[in-house]
Enzyme design. Structure first.
Site, mmCIF file in Angstrom:
data_model
loop_
_atom_site.group_PDB
_atom_site.id
_atom_site.type_symbol
_atom_site.label_atom_id
_atom_site.label_comp_id
_atom_site.label_asym_id
_atom_site.label_seq_id
_atom_site.Cartn_x
_atom_site.Cartn_y
_atom_site.Cartn_z
ATOM 1 N N HIS A 3 0.846 -1.186 0.000
ATOM 2 C CA HIS A 3 0.000 0.000 0.000
ATOM 3 C C HIS A 3 0.889 1.246 0.000
ATOM 4 O O HIS A 3 2.079 1.178 0.327
ATOM 5 C CB HIS A 3 -0.928 -0.025 1.211
ATOM 6 C CG HIS A 3 -2.047 -1.018 1.064
ATOM 7 N ND1 HIS A 3 -3.022 -1.197 2.001
ATOM 8 C CD2 HIS A 3 -2.346 -1.871 0.041
ATOM 9 C CE1 HIS A 3 -3.884 -2.118 1.584
ATOM 10 N NE2 HIS A 3 -3.484 -2.557 0.394
ATOM 11 N N GLU A 17 1.124 3.778 1.936
ATOM 12 C CA GLU A 17 1.753 4.107 3.229
ATOM 13 C C GLU A 17 3.028 3.300 3.437
ATOM 14 O O GLU A 17 4.005 3.783 4.016
ATOM 15 C CB GLU A 17 0.806 3.771 4.390
ATOM 16 C CG GLU A 17 -0.488 4.545 4.423
ATOM 17 C CD GLU A 17 -1.598 3.845 3.647
ATOM 18 O OE1 GLU A 17 -1.302 3.242 2.596
ATOM 19 O OE2 GLU A 17 -2.754 3.926 4.077
ATOM 20 N N ARG A 22 -4.628 -1.293 -20.721
ATOM 21 C CA ARG A 22 -5.327 -2.416 -21.373
ATOM 22 C C ARG A 22 -5.202 -3.684 -20.537
ATOM 23 O O ARG A 22 -6.142 -4.467 -20.439
ATOM 24 C CB ARG A 22 -4.727 -2.684 -22.752
ATOM 25 C CG ARG A 22 -5.178 -1.706 -23.812
ATOM 26 C CD ARG A 22 -4.599 -2.168 -25.131
ATOM 27 N NE ARG A 22 -4.828 -1.229 -26.208
ATOM 28 C CZ ARG A 22 -4.107 -1.205 -27.322
ATOM 29 N NH1 ARG A 22 -3.098 -2.069 -27.481
ATOM 30 N NH2 ARG A 22 -4.382 -0.339 -28.268
ATOM 31 N N THR A 63 -12.352 2.255 -37.158
ATOM 32 C CA THR A 63 -10.970 2.161 -36.663
ATOM 33 C C THR A 63 -10.432 0.748 -36.883
ATOM 34 O O THR A 63 -9.270 0.566 -37.249
ATOM 35 C CB THR A 63 -10.906 2.522 -35.159
ATOM 36 O OG1 THR A 63 -11.651 3.708 -34.956
ATOM 37 C CG2 THR A 63 -9.490 2.720 -34.685
ATOM 38 N N ASP A 112 -7.179 0.665 -39.071
ATOM 39 C CA ASP A 112 -5.923 0.435 -38.324
ATOM 40 C C ASP A 112 -5.531 -1.039 -38.259
ATOM 41 O O ASP A 112 -4.381 -1.348 -37.960
ATOM 42 C CB ASP A 112 -6.048 0.962 -36.877
ATOM 43 C CG ASP A 112 -6.104 2.475 -36.836
ATOM 44 O OD1 ASP A 112 -6.100 3.091 -37.916
ATOM 45 O OD2 ASP A 112 -6.170 3.031 -35.725
ATOM 46 N N LEU A 131 -4.782 -4.711 -30.302
ATOM 47 C CA LEU A 131 -5.449 -4.323 -29.052
ATOM 48 C C LEU A 131 -5.106 -5.249 -27.898
ATOM 49 O O LEU A 131 -5.979 -5.659 -27.134
ATOM 50 C CB LEU A 131 -6.974 -4.244 -29.249
ATOM 51 C CG LEU A 131 -7.457 -3.297 -30.354
ATOM 52 C CD1 LEU A 131 -8.977 -3.387 -30.503
ATOM 53 C CD2 LEU A 131 -7.055 -1.857 -30.050
HETATM 54 C C1 AOF Z 1 -4.518 1.592 2.218
HETATM 55 N N1 AOF Z 1 -3.537 2.021 1.402
HETATM 56 O O1 AOF Z 1 -2.550 2.162 -0.594
HETATM 57 C C2 AOF Z 1 -4.626 1.070 -0.471
HETATM 58 C C3 AOF Z 1 -5.693 0.677 0.368
HETATM 59 O O2 AOF Z 1 -5.849 -6.733 -0.319
HETATM 60 P P1 AOF Z 1 -5.133 -5.507 0.162
HETATM 61 O O3 AOF Z 1 -4.371 -5.736 1.431
HETATM 62 O O4 AOF Z 1 -4.307 -4.851 -0.895
HETATM 63 O O5 AOF Z 1 -6.294 -4.440 0.576
HETATM 64 C C4 AOF Z 1 -7.089 -3.850 -0.424
HETATM 65 C C5 AOF Z 1 -8.057 -2.875 0.181
HETATM 66 O O6 AOF Z 1 -7.360 -1.914 0.989
HETATM 67 C C6 AOF Z 1 -8.796 -2.065 -0.891
HETATM 68 O O7 AOF Z 1 -10.016 -2.688 -1.261
HETATM 69 C C7 AOF Z 1 -9.036 -0.729 -0.190
HETATM 70 O O8 AOF Z 1 -10.152 -0.787 0.672
HETATM 71 C C8 AOF Z 1 -7.773 -0.601 0.660
HETATM 72 N N2 AOF Z 1 -6.740 0.035 -0.153
HETATM 73 N N3 AOF Z 1 -5.607 0.990 1.690
HETATM 74 O O9 AOF Z 1 -4.418 1.718 3.434
HETATM 75 C C9 AOF Z 1 -3.516 1.781 0.091
HETATM 76 N N4 AOF Z 1 -4.630 0.795 -1.820
HETATM 77 ZN ZN ZN Z 2 -3.273 -0.342 3.781
#
Ligand code: AOF
Ligand code: ZN
Length: 337
Positions: free
Chosen positions: A54, A56, A207, A219, A223, A227
């Site tokens: 995450h 943090e 994608r 397209t 093109d 994709l």
């Molecule tokens: C945070 N910081 O950067 C994010 C959060 O399965 P996990 O552990 O990755 O948890 C996913 C859930 O955590 C996601 O559905 C959302 O509620 C939260 N995301 N929380 O403290 C983060 N990306």
């Molecule tokens: Zn978190």
């Protein structure tokens, strides 16, 4: 508009999160900043992909490296390992550190351990948060922190935080749809490759996360695209060719991609079966998909000449949510009003 010198920590956290907008699917885009004793920025982190650390955790990892000089975790993307290491080694170095986070730190153990518990246990005393977590499984981090005596301010740059989180909120219950195009400074959108390789890689990253790609019949004929997400070794989304005509040359590469379903349909109903949907096309597609489109992403290449057609169908005013320069200018926008 903020200039580089007066960006607040929350602005920086939002900017970091936008770099990974939609790439964290199905998780939200999140940014986090650690601030030192004298208000100096120690680190900026962003959640990069679902299952990964995450925001943090990256910010805390880099603040720890900055404060301790211990570089052992420098290239570590293993969230559980970072959590364990910081808990063992922090030696109270976070005592005067505060944080700005775009989303309430998670209280739960999901694919990765709880951010709120880590922040609490590292001894951080102050945190500002833009949005509460709308996911009830992960919510409750601000309460957990407050109960532990951490000063929490919720709602800092609240509107920007809510905008950042809009796709995550949407895909709890319905598809999130965005329209992508690339143009030159003169507005032209045709005549060969327009955007830089960095931008094209970004499109392939998008994608890879999308489950459906919608494209216009014209397209496809002109093109003859594939994709897929080959530039990032990613998975190819299903394709909806939005067209009244069903007769397409079967040797067009998009029909020959493994594990892909292709639909040729004259309505957009199919979108309802998917979660993250990208629309690629020109003026006619922009017009035709207006009602189903949540956001727009535009790559503006710093060039002129070489094309004839522009996106000039109808008048449309956009609000820019994020602007970033990475060789091209990348604008994330929504319609005004
Ligand atoms: C945070 N910081 O950067 C994010 C959060 O399965 P996990 O552990 O990755 O948890 C996913 C859930 O955590 C996601 O559905 C959302 O509620 C939260 N995301 N929380 O403290 C983060 N990306
Ligand atoms: Zn978190």
């Amino acid at each position: 508009m903020n200039t580089a010198s007066n960006l607040s920590p929350m602005d920086l956290a939002l900017g970091a999160a936008w770099e990974y907008q939609l790439l964290t699917f199905p998780n939200p885009a999140v940014g986090a900043v650690c601030i030192g004793k004298h208000g100096e920025i120690l680190s900026v982190g962003a959640h990069k992909k679902a299952g990964g650390p995450h925001a943090e955790v990256y910010a805390l990892r880099d603040a720890y490296i900055h404060l301790s000089g211990d570089t052992a975790l420098q290239d570590c993307d293993d969230s559980a390992l970072i959590h364990t290491y910081l808990r063992e080694k922090h030696n109270s170095c976070f005592k005067f550190v505060s944080m700005a986070v775009t989303l309430e730190p998670c209280a739960h153990q999901g694919k990765t351990p709880s951010c709120a518990r880590l922040i609490r246990d590292l001894g951080i005393k102050k945190i500002s948060i833009a949005s509460k977590d709308p996911n009830s499984m992960a919510a409750g981090g601000s309460l957990l922190l407050e109960e532990a005596g951490v000063e929490c301010t919720v709602g800092v740059l609240e509107a920007q935080g809510a905008t950042l989180l809009a796709p995550f909120v949407a895909w709890q219950t319905k598809p999130f749809v965005f329209f992508k195009w690339a143009q030159r400074l003169d507005g032209t959108v045709d005549g060969g490759i327009i955007s830089s390789s960095v931008s094209r890689e970004h499109v392939h990253q998008l994608r890879d996360k999308c489950d459906l790609l919608v494209i216009g019949g014209n397209t496809v004929r002109t093109d003859r695209p594939t994709l897929d997400a080959r530039r990032v070794n990613g998975k190819a989304p299903d394709v909806l060719i939005y067209s009244r005509e069903t007769n397409f040359d079967p040797s067009i590469p998009l029909f020959d991609v493994a594990k892909r379903r292709v639909f040729i349909e004259s309505t957009l109903e199919r979108i309802r079966e998917y979660s993250l949907v990208m629309i690629e096309g020109g003026a006619a597609m922009m017009e035709a998909t207006r009602e189903v489109c949540d956001w727009y992403v535009c790559y503006i290449a710093p060039k002129v000449g070489g094309g004839l057609a522009t996106i000039d169908h109808r008048q449309e005013d956009f609000e820019v949510m994020s602007a970033r320069i990475q060789e091209d200018i990348i604008l994330w926008m929504k319609r005004k009003g």
